[in-house]
Motif scaffolding. Structure first.
Motif, mmCIF file in Angstrom:
data_model
loop_
_atom_site.group_PDB
_atom_site.id
_atom_site.type_symbol
_atom_site.label_atom_id
_atom_site.label_comp_id
_atom_site.label_asym_id
_atom_site.label_seq_id
_atom_site.Cartn_x
_atom_site.Cartn_y
_atom_site.Cartn_z
ATOM 1 N N GLU A 153 42.082 79.220 36.974
ATOM 2 C CA GLU A 153 43.106 78.353 37.562
ATOM 3 C C GLU A 153 43.395 77.123 36.711
ATOM 4 O O GLU A 153 44.563 76.750 36.518
ATOM 5 N N ALA A 154 42.354 76.466 36.205
ATOM 6 C CA ALA A 154 42.563 75.230 35.439
ATOM 7 C C ALA A 154 43.336 75.508 34.154
ATOM 8 O O ALA A 154 44.262 74.768 33.794
ATOM 9 N N SER A 155 42.966 76.572 33.445
ATOM 10 C CA SER A 155 43.655 76.908 32.197
ATOM 11 C C SER A 155 45.108 77.280 32.458
ATOM 12 O O SER A 155 46.015 76.884 31.713
ATOM 13 N N ILE A 156 45.332 78.042 33.522
ATOM 14 C CA ILE A 156 46.693 78.465 33.840
ATOM 15 C C ILE A 156 47.534 77.274 34.280
ATOM 16 O O ILE A 156 48.693 77.132 33.865
ATOM 17 N N LYS A 157 46.967 76.400 35.089
ATOM 18 C CA LYS A 157 47.716 75.219 35.519
ATOM 19 C C LYS A 157 48.101 74.361 34.322
ATOM 20 O O LYS A 157 49.223 73.845 34.240
ATOM 21 N N GLY A 158 47.188 74.224 33.374
ATOM 22 C CA GLY A 158 47.494 73.449 32.178
ATOM 23 C C GLY A 158 48.624 74.052 31.371
ATOM 24 O O GLY A 158 49.465 73.341 30.810
ATOM 25 N N ALA A 159 48.663 75.383 31.325
ATOM 26 C CA ALA A 159 49.718 76.062 30.573
ATOM 27 C C ALA A 159 51.054 76.002 31.286
ATOM 28 O O ALA A 159 52.108 76.102 30.651
#
Length: 416
Positions: A22-28
């Motif tokens: 979730e964190a990586s996707i939200k950042g992207a």
């Protein structure tokens, strides 16, 4: 290092990738920067009209493996070739891969093709389960290679092909995020940054105020900028049919507490979907159109259409020739061009046309509800009572889709 490696490793390849990044996707997804306008080779000033086609692909996940193991239906078709229409497994598999052949071929021939792809999470996982790297490698080629941007645009969807009206509201954002995880597990975070549009399974747009509001909020929170809707599932704010379906609209969503949000929609016109796409009707319709005024600009309208990308003889057999022929013809007539959804909206923004200039719409039937409730009268109880009253007059709030011959909520009362 590839974009996929910037997220945690997949712990169990036997399971679909549904969460954990979730964190990586939200950042992207948090960047509001344009993704296609810097790469496009189109100029709206020289166009009289455009057309956009999207191919929807899906195979369900079924408990038909050894010991009831979950497998994709495509795998089942290959393993039971003599049942029903399962002999089509090979052609279906090629349909899932063939854009990886068609797009490079057409570009090499000097054409300027466009296509939008909508693959369910079930299907993507099923292809992974089968080890069909031949299919995935062709899709990766046109997805990750910058030479094919913006010729190919992916649309997000629900992982499990769930229809929104039959989905518990807390599950809606989970379906959206699960598909993003599945996509990243194959194509990487960098590719996900370019997924700005959303395709609803079965084009099923919820018209219950709370369901639609939840959907739109979840889409925007997940980084989506627009979605495609079916023409007859939306109406003007005063209840009329859509008068300019070839223009982008701003879909208004208001919940039972009176909270309001909106999202841009491109409108899929009505018709026999596979025949329209299979014979590239959007291109030929676009040839009959001319520029229209939106905001303070004259812009080319966009004929938008989506259909199953593999089902039926038209899509399996007639579509490839019609698809290529349309792009050959656009080489000779530069007034009409294929334009993908995000590319079109970014080109409009660059020309000074923004969401506030778009005509507004709402989910079909909502005018019956809102015209009888003043803004300061909107409460969950009053909305619930009004919906019950309208239901007695056969005005329902269970959503609309291209499959209105069946109910997507009957029998699901215990879960929604």
């Amino acid at each position: 290092m590839s974009a996929v490696m910037s997220v945690p490793a997949i712990d169990n390849p036997a399971l679909p990738m549904l969460c954990g990044w979730e964190a990586s996707i939200k950042g992207a997804r948090c960047s509001g920067q344009s993704v296609f306008v810097e790469r496009t080779n189109l100029d709206l000033d020289g166009l009289s009209a455009g057309f956009a086609i999207a191919l929807h692909m899906h195979q369900p996940t079924i408990p038909a493996g050894p010991g009831g193991q979950l497998i994709g239906h495509l795998q089942y078709m290959f393993e039971h070739a003599y049942e029903g229409d399962n002999h089509n497994a090979g052609p279906f598999a090629y349909c899932y891969a063939r854009m990886g052949d068609f797009i490079p071929e057409l570009i090499h021939q000097g054409c300027n093709p466009r296509v939008m792809l909508d693959y369910s999470g079930n299907l993507l996982w099923g292809i992974q389960q089968m080890g069909r790297s031949d299919i995935l490698d062709k899709l990766k080629g046109i997805t990750c290679d910058s030479r094919y941007q913006p010729h190919v645009e992916w649309l997000g969807t629900f992982w499990g092909h769930a229809v929104a009206a039959a989905t518990p509201l807390p599950d809606i954002p989970l379906h959206i995020k699960a598909w993003q995880h599945q996509f990243v597990s194959i194509f990487g975070l960098e590719a996900l940054k370019r997924v700005r549009g959303f395709s609803l399974p079965e084009m099923q747009l919820p018209n219950h105020p709370d369901a639609l509001y939840t959907l739109v909020i979840a889409l925007k929170d997940s980084g989506y900028h627009w979605m495609m809707v079916q023409e007859h599932t939306v109406e003007t704010l005063t209840g009329e049919g859509i008068q300019q379906p070839h223009l982008p609209h701003r879909l208004i969503a208001r919940n039972s507490h009176g909270q309001e949000t909106s999202i841009t929609v491109l409108i899929k016109t009505q018709g026999s979907d596979t025949k329209l796409i299979g014979q590239m009707q959007p291109y030929y319709e676009a040839k009959t159109l001319g520029k229209v005024t939106l905001g303070h600009q004259n812009i080319p309208p966009l004929v938008s259409q989506i259909s199953d990308g593999e089902n039926g003889g038209v899509m399996m057999n007639e579509f490839p020739g019609a698809f290529k022929r349309a792009w050959y013809e656009t080489q000779q007539d530069c007034r009409v061009a294929g334009i993908n959804g995000t590319e079109y909206l970014e080109l409009l923004a660059a020309a000074g046309v923004h969401e506030g200039d778009f005509p507004t719409c709402q989910a079909v039937g909502q005018h019956h509800l809102w015209r009888s409730l003043l803004e300061d009268e909107i409460t969950p109880e009053r909305v619930r009572n009004k919906i019950a009253t309208l239901a007695a007059n056969n005005i329902t709030f269970t959503g609309d889709s291209w499959t209105n011959d069946r109910s997507w909520t009957e029998g699901y009362a215990n879960v929604i």
